[in-house]
Design an enzyme around this catalytic site. Structure first.
Site, PDB file in Angstrom:
ATOM      1  CG  ASP A  37     -85.652 -43.054 -40.470  1.00 14.02           C
ATOM      2  OD1 ASP A  37     -86.620 -42.384 -41.088  1.00 14.02           O
ATOM      3  OD2 ASP A  37     -85.859 -42.688 -39.176  1.00 14.02           O
ATOM      4  CG  HIS A 107     -89.500 -36.668 -45.134  1.00 13.60           C
ATOM      5  ND1 HIS A 107     -90.397 -36.146 -44.635  1.00 13.60           N
ATOM      6  CD2 HIS A 107     -89.645 -38.131 -44.673  1.00 13.60           C
ATOM      7  CE1 HIS A 107     -90.992 -36.696 -43.739  1.00 13.60           C
ATOM      8  NE2 HIS A 107     -90.672 -37.935 -43.831  1.00 13.60           N
ATOM      9  CG  PHE A 108     -89.325 -38.992 -51.890  1.00 10.70           C
ATOM     10  CD1 PHE A 108     -90.195 -39.739 -52.487  1.00 10.70           C
ATOM     11  CD2 PHE A 108     -89.204 -37.621 -52.092  1.00 10.70           C
ATOM     12  CE1 PHE A 108     -91.058 -39.188 -53.199  1.00 10.70           C
ATOM     13  CE2 PHE A 108     -89.966 -37.008 -53.040  1.00 10.70           C
ATOM     14  CZ  PHE A 108     -91.061 -37.836 -53.813  1.00 10.70           C
ATOM     15  CG  HIS A 109     -89.891 -42.739 -45.683  1.00 10.55           C
ATOM     16  ND1 HIS A 109     -89.143 -42.974 -44.249  1.00 10.55           N
ATOM     17  CD2 HIS A 109     -90.701 -41.902 -45.478  1.00 10.55           C
ATOM     18  CE1 HIS A 109     -90.021 -42.254 -43.380  1.00 10.55           C
ATOM     19  NE2 HIS A 109     -90.911 -41.375 -44.182  1.00 10.55           N
TER      20      HIS A 109
HETATM   21  P1  5GP Z   1     -92.400 -39.232 -41.623  1.00 10.57           P
HETATM   22  O1  5GP Z   1     -93.251 -39.984 -40.524  1.00 10.57           O
HETATM   23  O2  5GP Z   1     -92.875 -38.030 -41.622  1.00 10.57           O
HETATM   24  O3  5GP Z   1     -92.755 -39.852 -43.145  1.00 10.57           O
HETATM   25  O4  5GP Z   1     -91.008 -39.650 -41.581  1.00 10.57           O
HETATM   26  C1  5GP Z   1     -90.128 -39.021 -40.575  1.00 10.57           C
HETATM   27  C2  5GP Z   1     -89.080 -40.141 -40.409  1.00 10.57           C
HETATM   28  O5  5GP Z   1     -88.143 -39.157 -39.705  1.00 10.57           O
HETATM   29  C3  5GP Z   1     -89.244 -41.287 -39.669  1.00 10.57           C
HETATM   30  O6  5GP Z   1     -88.945 -42.238 -40.398  1.00 10.57           O
HETATM   31  C4  5GP Z   1     -88.270 -41.088 -38.404  1.00 10.57           C
HETATM   32  O7  5GP Z   1     -87.689 -42.196 -38.043  1.00 10.57           O
HETATM   33  C5  5GP Z   1     -87.320 -40.178 -38.888  1.00 10.57           C
HETATM   34  N1  5GP Z   1     -86.798 -39.250 -37.952  1.00 10.57           N
HETATM   35  C6  5GP Z   1     -87.359 -38.598 -36.776  1.00 10.57           C
HETATM   36  N2  5GP Z   1     -86.673 -38.054 -36.002  1.00 10.57           N
HETATM   37  C7  5GP Z   1     -85.437 -37.995 -36.543  1.00 10.57           C
HETATM   38  C8  5GP Z   1     -84.146 -37.524 -36.505  1.00 10.57           C
HETATM   39  O8  5GP Z   1     -83.975 -36.762 -35.463  1.00 10.57           O
HETATM   40  N3  5GP Z   1     -83.169 -37.725 -37.198  1.00 10.57           N
HETATM   41  C9  5GP Z   1     -83.285 -38.327 -38.281  1.00 10.57           C
HETATM   42  N4  5GP Z   1     -82.343 -38.633 -39.181  1.00 10.57           N
HETATM   43  N5  5GP Z   1     -84.249 -39.064 -38.806  1.00 10.57           N
HETATM   44  C10 5GP Z   1     -85.429 -38.895 -37.771  1.00 10.57           C
END
Ligand code: 5GP
Length: 145
Positions: A37, A107-109
């Site tokens: 991330d 996606h999974f964190h």
């Molecule tokens: P969500 O909020 O959809 O559950 O998670 C999206 C994740 O993607 C967030 O933790 C954010 O930090 C990460 N993220 C956002 N933009 C990018 C990027 O350009 N590259 C990477 N590797 N992670 C990103």
């Protein structure tokens, strides 16, 4: 965009999958991809995606790709624990903007946690140093089995 909507083939994670955007890649197989991330909530925060399933969230993915994805999540989590030796690991996943989702490609964190170290903000913290992310990705990748 919330729970309902069209999958956008130009979302950030689709671009990362295609190599159109850079990412610190940890692991890739025929179906799935894991990478760091870019705005981590903890040191080692990783993301795991399916490369071809056009699912914005958990509700939209078919059973077969979901199986491949969750097995990769487990594989990356095991490797992360071996590499970084956290005290705990959060595995989480958000569906829809009100639930906290900001990128609409399922996606999974995988977020390692250490005793006494507070969790950073979700999708709102600062960008990590790319060199540090690359090194963490290398360490986790070395433990993939
Ligand atoms: P969500 O909020 O959809 O559950 O998670 C999206 C994740 O993607 C967030 O933790 C954010 O930090 C990460 N993220 C956002 N933009 C990018 C990027 O350009 N590259 C990477 N590797 N992670 C990103």
């Amino acid at each position: 965009m919330s729970l309902l909507g069209e999958y956008d083939p130009d979302n950030i994670f689709a671009k990362i999958t295609r190599g159109d955007l850079p990412a610190a890649r940890i692991f890739e197989d025929h179906d799935t991809l894991a990478f760091m991330d870019a705005f981590p909530q903890s040191r080692g925060h990783a993301l795991v995606i399916h490369k071809r399933a056009h699912a914005r969230n958990l509700l939209e993915i078919e059973p077969e790709p979901l199986q491949a994805l969750i097995l990769s999540v487990q594989r990356v989590t095991r490797a992360m624990v071996a590499a970084l030796k956290p005290d705990g690991v959060v595995v989480t996943q958000f569906n829809g903007r009100p639930a906290g989702q900001t990128v609409f490609h399922l996606h999974f964190h995988v977020v390692p946690r250490w005793e006494g170290v507070p969790l950073g903000r979700h999708a709102g913290g600062g960008a990590a140093d790319p060199a540090e992310l690359a090194e963490l990705a290398r360490q986790i990748a070395a433990e993939i089995s």
